[in-house]
Design an enzyme around this catalytic site. Structure first.
Site, short mmCIF file in Angstrom:
data_model
loop_
_atom_site.label_atom_id
_atom_site.label_comp_id
_atom_site.label_asym_id
_atom_site.label_seq_id
_atom_site.Cartn_x
_atom_site.Cartn_y
_atom_site.Cartn_z
N HIS A 108 84.08 70.51 47.43
CA HIS A 108 83.39 70.49 48.73
C HIS A 108 81.95 70.00 48.60
O HIS A 108 81.40 69.42 49.53
CB HIS A 108 83.52 71.84 49.42
CG HIS A 108 84.91 72.03 49.94
ND1 HIS A 108 85.88 72.67 49.23
CD2 HIS A 108 85.48 71.55 51.07
CE1 HIS A 108 87.01 72.61 49.92
NE2 HIS A 108 86.80 71.95 51.04
N CYS A 131 93.19 63.94 57.39
CA CYS A 131 91.75 64.23 57.44
C CYS A 131 91.17 64.51 56.06
O CYS A 131 90.01 64.87 55.93
CB CYS A 131 91.45 65.39 58.39
SG CYS A 131 92.20 66.93 57.86
C1 PEP Z 1 91.80 68.85 52.89
O1 PEP Z 1 92.17 69.78 52.18
O2 PEP Z 1 92.21 67.68 52.74
C2 PEP Z 1 90.84 69.08 53.97
C3 PEP Z 1 90.54 68.14 54.84
O3 PEP Z 1 90.24 70.31 54.03
P1 PEP Z 1 89.03 70.73 53.05
O4 PEP Z 1 88.65 69.51 52.26
O5 PEP Z 1 87.93 71.24 53.88
O6 PEP Z 1 89.68 71.78 52.20
#
Ligand code: PEP
Ligand code: MG
Length: 587
Positions: free
Chosen positions: A210, A524
């Site tokens: 993240h 996403c």
């Molecule tokens: C994902 O896991 O691809 C996602 C968009 O959520 P995050 O990156 O916030 O876990």
């Protein structure tokens, strides 16, 4: 001497500047430039906080009973000596007066310089005094923040003194600065949104950690997983960050510097060229429309989303509203205002708000990280965390529902895998609506979506299509859980492969199931924003992509160049290949 350090490329571009070394525990110290008129008041601010801490320590010394262990008295004496040390005071004055750093930044910059000297000392006793220094600086910082100070806990034996050295560095105020840290949390990164840094490097982290994701959203060159970079680089070294190659070059020669200056200018030109696509509809050569949505972390990111022509927000990672407040969660009103700001910010375009995804590498605060870092990726995160605290979850659901009275809001639930989680979520959503009905508060119609992030979910599409209006494929986690690779762990980053045939199969089947059922499907995860994968995803049937605003124009360029009618066979060949990456490269 020039040397380079290799890590993982996470946010593209070239940054050239001076290194600012920051210990991760102090990253939430504000970094900003002051005006020359503020210099004396900033110097005074540190001096006053330092004097106050000295006074506190002296008071503590005096209050100690006669039979207290001699070691404690010695520690306190060391702390006073360090606080009154000229080297610290002179360095701070330098950073404030010559570089125009704010007081806290100056203090931590000088701490890094002096701490490095302690590291280089041969006498192990003196080397250990670094911990004392860090403690006293922490106390001064707390004082400046108006927080209660903490008592020293170190077990030092004898007092010692720091070696004096001339630390004053060549003075330049307006050079770009590059942040180098062992680790940065996503909450730390959020603070950099308005910061002065032109790039950053961390020792740890994977490509889709993240921290890396937030770096990408900042659109500043970044390298993570650079192992011991923070130990090799010194405060104020000249460095180049090549965010495309994942390399940091320290102390570059004039020739290398010129080469990278050239590359940087070329990248600027390319970026400028892409901005011309801002208002061009995302339509392929064969006339198929593609939806390009933005991923945002904070409501104000909606400005950037609109500026690059996003047609909505496909993922508002609401957890960033929850982080960095010492574990205190925002109340319903605060959340409602934030969601409303995003809805207003998008000026009538849809906003997909994902319920909180705390846990794993997104701790609420540092203490949670320490307590919770046993097996975070498989632990209590996302919807599991929300369902474990129904009151907290209901608060968020009510806030989102209320915002939906003011615009098109879609509600997205992260990391579902079990039917019982779906059932509990739906029932809490009904409860939240009843709460608002009872209060007489309005809420609008709201589309309900599920994230497909766990292979179990990808293999249960009929269940998800029955209960949800749309799905969004979170490829970051889907890859992590399919390949058993911790996305935040740089030591297995080479195995984190979006093109693994099993990953592609799960994505393709999920897209196909949604298309067949006439339900919306978007990606996403970071794959959506990678222009080298755009044609593949189009070929697998995807027509909706959600990504950082900074990636939208490059992906749009790929769409404008694509003849989608010719991509399907090729994409399925890629998926069926033993080494899909080779088939893509040959295309
Ligand atoms: C994902 O896991 O691809 C996602 C968009 O959520 P995050 O990156 O916030 O876990
Ligand atoms: Mg996820």
């Amino acid at each position: 001497m020039t040397f380079s350090i290799h890590g993982l490329a996470v946010a593209r571009g070239i940054a050239i500047g001076r290194a600012v070394l920051v210990a991760s525990s102090r990253v939430d110290v504000a970094h900003y430039f002051i005006t020359p008129e503020q210099v004396s008041s900033e110097i005074r601010r540190v001096a006053q906080a330092r004097d106050a801490v000295v006074k506190e320590v002296r008071a503590l010394q005096q209050s100690m009973s006669k039979d207290a262990p001699a070691e404690i008295a010695a520690v306190l004496e060391v702390h006073i000596m360090l606080l009154e040390d000229e080297l610290l005071a002179e360095g701070i004055k330098h950073w404030i007066g010559e570089r125009l750093y704010n007081a806290e930044w100056a203090l931590t910059s000088q701490l890094e310089v002096v701490a490095r000297q302690f590291d280089e000392m041969e006498d192990p006793y003196l080397r250990e005094r670094k911990a004392d220094l860090e403690q006293v600086v922490e106390r001064v910082l707390r004082h400046m923040k108006g927080l209660p100070s903490t008592l020293p806990t170190n077990k030092a034996a004898k007092p010692g003194s720091a070696r004096q050295q001339d630390l004053l560095l060549e003075d330049q105020v307006d050079v770009p600065l590059v942040l180098v840290a062992h680790d940065l949390s996503p909450a730390d990164m959020i603070q950099f949104k308005q910061s002065v840094f032109a790039g950053f490097v961390t020792d740890v982290g994977g490509k889709t950690s993240h921290t890396a994701i937030v770096a990408r959203s900042l659109d500043i060159p970044a390298v993570v997983g650079a192992r011991s970079a923070s130990q090799w680089v010194r405060q104020d070294d000249w460095v180049i960050i090549d965010g495309d190659q994942g390399v940091m070059i320290v102390d570059p020669s004039a020739i290398i510097l010129a080469e990278y200056e050239f590359k940087r200018r070329q990248a600027d030109v390319e970026r400028e060229r892409l901005t011309r696509l801002r208002h061009t509809p995302a339509m392929s050569l064969d006339g198929q429309k593609v939806e390009l949505l933005a991923n945002i972390e904070l409501p104000e990111d909606s400005n950037q989303a609109l500026a690059v022509g996003a047609v909505g927000v496909g993922l508002f990672r609401s957890e960033f509203l929850f982080m960095g407040h010492d574990g205190k969660l925002p109340n319903e009103e605060e959340q409602y205002n934030a969601y409303l700001a995003a809805v207003h910010g998008m000026k009538g375009l849809p906003v997909t708000i994902r319920t909180v995804d705390i846990g794993a590498d997104k701790p609420l605060d540092r203490s949670q990280k320490e307590d919770h870092y046993l097996n975070p990726a498989l632990g209590l995160r996302a919807i599991r965390w929300s369902l474990a605290d129904p009151e907290m979850f209901l608060t968020q659901l009510r806030a989102i529902l209320r915002a939906s009275a003011h615009g098109q809001v879609h509600l997205l639930i992260p990391m579902l895998a079990h039917f019982k989680e779906i059932r509990q979520t739906l029932s809490l959503l009904e409860q939240a609506k009843r709460d608002l009905d009872n209060r007489g508060q309005a809420y609008g119609p709201l589309k309900l979506g599920a994230m497909i992030e766990i292979p179990a979910a990808a293999l249960s599409m009929p269940l998800f299509l029955k209960y949800f209006d749309f799905v969004s494929i979170g490829t970051n986690d889907l890859i992590q859980y399919t390949l058993a690779i911790d996305r935040a762990d740089e030591s297995v980053a080479h195995l984190y492969d979006p093109l693994h045939p099993a990953v592609l199969r799960l994505i393709a089947d999920a897209i196909e199931a949604c298309n067949r059922a006439g339900k919306g499907v978007s990606v996403c995860g970071e794959m959506a924003g990678d222009p080298s994968l755009t044609k593949l995803l189009l070929g697998l049937g995807l027509r909706s992509f959600s990504m950082h605003p900074t990636q939208i124009l490059s992906v749009k360029q790929e769409i404008l160049r694509a003849d989608i009618s010719k991509l399907s066979d090729w994409a399925h060949r890629v998926m069926d290949a033993e080494e899909p990456a080779k088939v893509i490269d040959a295309h």
